[in-house]
Design a protein around this motif. Structure first.
Motif, PDB file in Angstrom:
ATOM      1  N   ALA A 154      12.628  -3.568   4.989  1.00  0.00           N
ATOM      2  CA  ALA A 154      12.246  -2.958   6.276  1.00  0.00           C
ATOM      3  C   ALA A 154      12.293  -1.304   6.489  1.00  0.00           C
ATOM      4  N   GLU A 155      11.905  -0.661   5.189  1.00  0.00           N
ATOM      5  CA  GLU A 155      11.793   0.756   5.276  1.00  0.00           C
ATOM      6  C   GLU A 155      10.668   1.172   6.265  1.00  0.00           C
ATOM      7  N   GLU A 156       9.657   0.356   6.159  1.00  0.00           N
ATOM      8  CA  GLU A 156       8.405   0.901   6.813  1.00  0.00           C
ATOM      9  C   GLU A 156       8.476   0.999   8.608  1.00  0.00           C
ATOM     10  N   ILE A 157       9.480   0.244   8.902  1.00  0.00           N
ATOM     11  CA  ILE A 157       9.911   0.444  10.236  1.00  0.00           C
ATOM     12  C   ILE A 157      11.395   1.077  10.594  1.00  0.00           C
TER      13      ILE A 157
ATOM     14  N   ALA B 156       0.801  -1.265   0.037  1.00  0.00           N
ATOM     15  CA  ALA B 156       0.052  -0.034  -0.129  1.00  0.00           C
ATOM     16  C   ALA B 156       0.915   1.072  -0.016  1.00  0.00           C
ATOM     17  N   CYS B 157       2.209   0.934  -0.178  1.00  0.00           N
ATOM     18  CA  CYS B 157       2.897   2.159  -0.287  1.00  0.00           C
ATOM     19  C   CYS B 157       3.762   2.454  -1.495  1.00  0.00           C
ATOM     20  N   GLY B 158       3.634   1.227  -2.256  1.00  0.00           N
ATOM     21  CA  GLY B 158       4.078   1.019  -3.776  1.00  0.00           C
ATOM     22  C   GLY B 158       5.656   0.795  -3.921  1.00  0.00           C
ATOM     23  N   HIS B 159       5.790  -0.117  -2.546  1.00  0.00           N
ATOM     24  CA  HIS B 159       7.464  -0.548  -2.550  1.00  0.00           C
ATOM     25  C   HIS B 159       7.307  -1.573  -3.730  1.00  0.00           C
ATOM     26  N   ASP B 160       6.249  -2.218  -4.205  1.00  0.00           N
ATOM     27  CA  ASP B 160       6.509  -3.216  -5.359  1.00  0.00           C
ATOM     28  C   ASP B 160       6.930  -2.342  -6.583  1.00  0.00           C
TER      29      ASP B 160
ATOM     30  N   PHE C  95      13.817   7.444  -4.961  1.00  0.00           N
ATOM     31  CA  PHE C  95      12.349   8.071  -5.051  1.00  0.00           C
ATOM     32  C   PHE C  95      11.319   7.258  -4.447  1.00  0.00           C
ATOM     33  N   HIS C  96      10.322   8.092  -4.515  1.00  0.00           N
ATOM     34  CA  HIS C  96       9.075   7.568  -3.674  1.00  0.00           C
ATOM     35  C   HIS C  96       7.841   7.932  -4.711  1.00  0.00           C
ATOM     36  N   ASN C  97       7.029   6.865  -5.018  1.00  0.00           N
ATOM     37  CA  ASN C  97       5.895   7.486  -6.084  1.00  0.00           C
ATOM     38  C   ASN C  97       5.209   8.209  -5.122  1.00  0.00           C
TER      39      ASN C  97
HETATM   40 NI    NI Z   1       7.042   4.121   0.970  1.00  0.00          NI
END
Ligand code: NI
Length: 381
Positions: A127-130, A92-96, A152-154
């Motif tokens: 483990a970016e989300e934590i 749900a953060c687009g890391h895919d 980058f981030h989407n």
């Molecule tokens: Ni993210």
């Protein structure tokens, strides 16, 4: 061998169907490893439990490209044909999208390996989300010789085809706090025989609202949110202890430091005057995502041909890419992903990504890594 945009979309959909939580990205890592090995890309011995580091090219200078690979504990509510097959876990953060973009870029860079003026190191970060993955990657020592790093981030709020960045702050420095307050329990009818924790907690919460308005320059931006209180359990007993928690965020590293100091000072003063004890717990959270001025100019220039490049609106979310930037000059950009109206932001159970965004994200990595290599090469002379 490289991937068409259709093939990249298929790869992303596969990863989207198989999301894994932070620190548990075992299948994801195995999948990426297999794809990179098929491309003949050298994977480094990193000792990482999940995630991996690979490289293309040789010699100095060395630049790094980073994508994050973890998903979130969210039950997906989209009707996508490729929705999560792992209930309660969702990209749900687009890391895919991020990791597939880096895979696509890796294939193209591998094809150009002979022409690279140095080394491009690829970081598929867990483990970016934590907020733990970047520190784990740094601890491998494999970034010691890296001179510049790109990530980058989407961003659902931008259209596919758009890219936003600026020098300086891109994403907020984040503090996560929990303050436990301990007094002496008593009958509600005899507060004089105890030390009232409820009044202490609420006084702290009230007074902390003065933190931003009275201690931060009007030319700076910061936010404090106290999001959770837990004190007491019934109507006729004054409890022994309670706590409150929340977050402080700003875009200036020195403001962030001062806010933390003032926060502690306000709480301690109230604790002293009301005769309660306090204990602070600070979460592991990222500092300000802060783009290097010189490298931002290079990326801004080199991105003109691959996207509509706009100045960025900094985000009050945090990003653990900031840990790399504390050690290595870096550039972090936002890439438009065309969010749907019913999923206006990241971390949303309806969040989707427009695969057209690959047409910016892949060349963003490919062109800018080469631009930075040329930039550092020219500085060597
Ligand atoms: Ni993210």
């Amino acid at each position: 061998m490289s991937f068409s945009y259709e093939e990249l979309a298929e790869i992303r959909h596969y990863i989207h169907q198989h999301p894994e939580l932070s620190g548990q990205e075992y299948q994801t890592t195995a999948f990426l490893k297999e794809r990179l090995e098929e491309l003949g890309i050298h994977i480094l011995e990193s000792g990482l439990k999940t995630g991996l580091i690979a490289e293309i090219g040789s010699d100095q200078p060395v630049v790094a490209l980073r994508a994050d690979i973890d998903a979130l504990p969210i039950l997906e509510q989209t009707n996508l044909p490729y929705k999560s097959q792992n209930p309660g876990v969702m990209h749900a953060c687009g890391h895919d999208f991020h990791q597939t973009s880096l895979l696509g870029a890796a294939a193209l860079l591998k094809e150009k390996e002979d022409q690279l003026e140095g080394t491009v190191r690829l970081i598929f970060q867990p483990a970016e989300e934590i907020s733990e993955g970047a520190s784990d990657v740094l601890a491998t020592g494999l970034l010691e010789d890296v001179q510049g790093i790109i990530g980058f981030h989407n961003i659902p709020q931008l259209k596919a085809g758009q890219l936003a960045l600026n020098a300086g702050a891109m994403m907020a420095g984040v503090e996560k706090f929990k303050v436990t307050v301990t007094g002496v329990s008593s009958h509600a009818a005899r507060p004089d025989l105890g030390v009232d924790t409820v009044t202490a907690v609420t006084t702290m919460v009230q007074n902390l609202q003065l933190l931003i308005s009275r201690t931060v320059s009007p030319f700076e931006t910061a936010v404090l949110s106290i999001t959770h209180l837990d004190v007491g359990s019934t109507w006729n007993v004054l409890p022994k202890s309670g706590y409150f928690e929340g977050t402080i965020r700003s875009f200036n590293p020195s403001v962030q430091r001062e806010l933390k100091e003032h926060f502690v000072s306000i709480v301690r003063h109230i604790a002293k005057s009301l005769e309660v004890d306090v204990a602070f717990e600070w979460g592991v959270t990222p500092p300000v995502t802060f783009n290097d001025e010189e490298l931002t100019k290079v990326v801004w220039e080199a991105s003109q041909d691959l996207a509509e490049v706009l100045p960025a609106n900094p985000s009050t979310a945090g990003e653990d890419f900031a840990f790399y930037q504390e050690r290595i000059p870096g550039v972090f950009a936002f890439i438009g992903s065309n969010g749907e109206p019913d999923a206006p932001d990241l971390h949303h159970d309806h969040m989707t990504i427009d695969d057209a965004a690959f047409e910016v994200s892949v060349p963003y990595y490919v062109e800018n890594s080469q631009a930075l290599l040329r930039y550092f090469k020219a500085k060597e002379v």
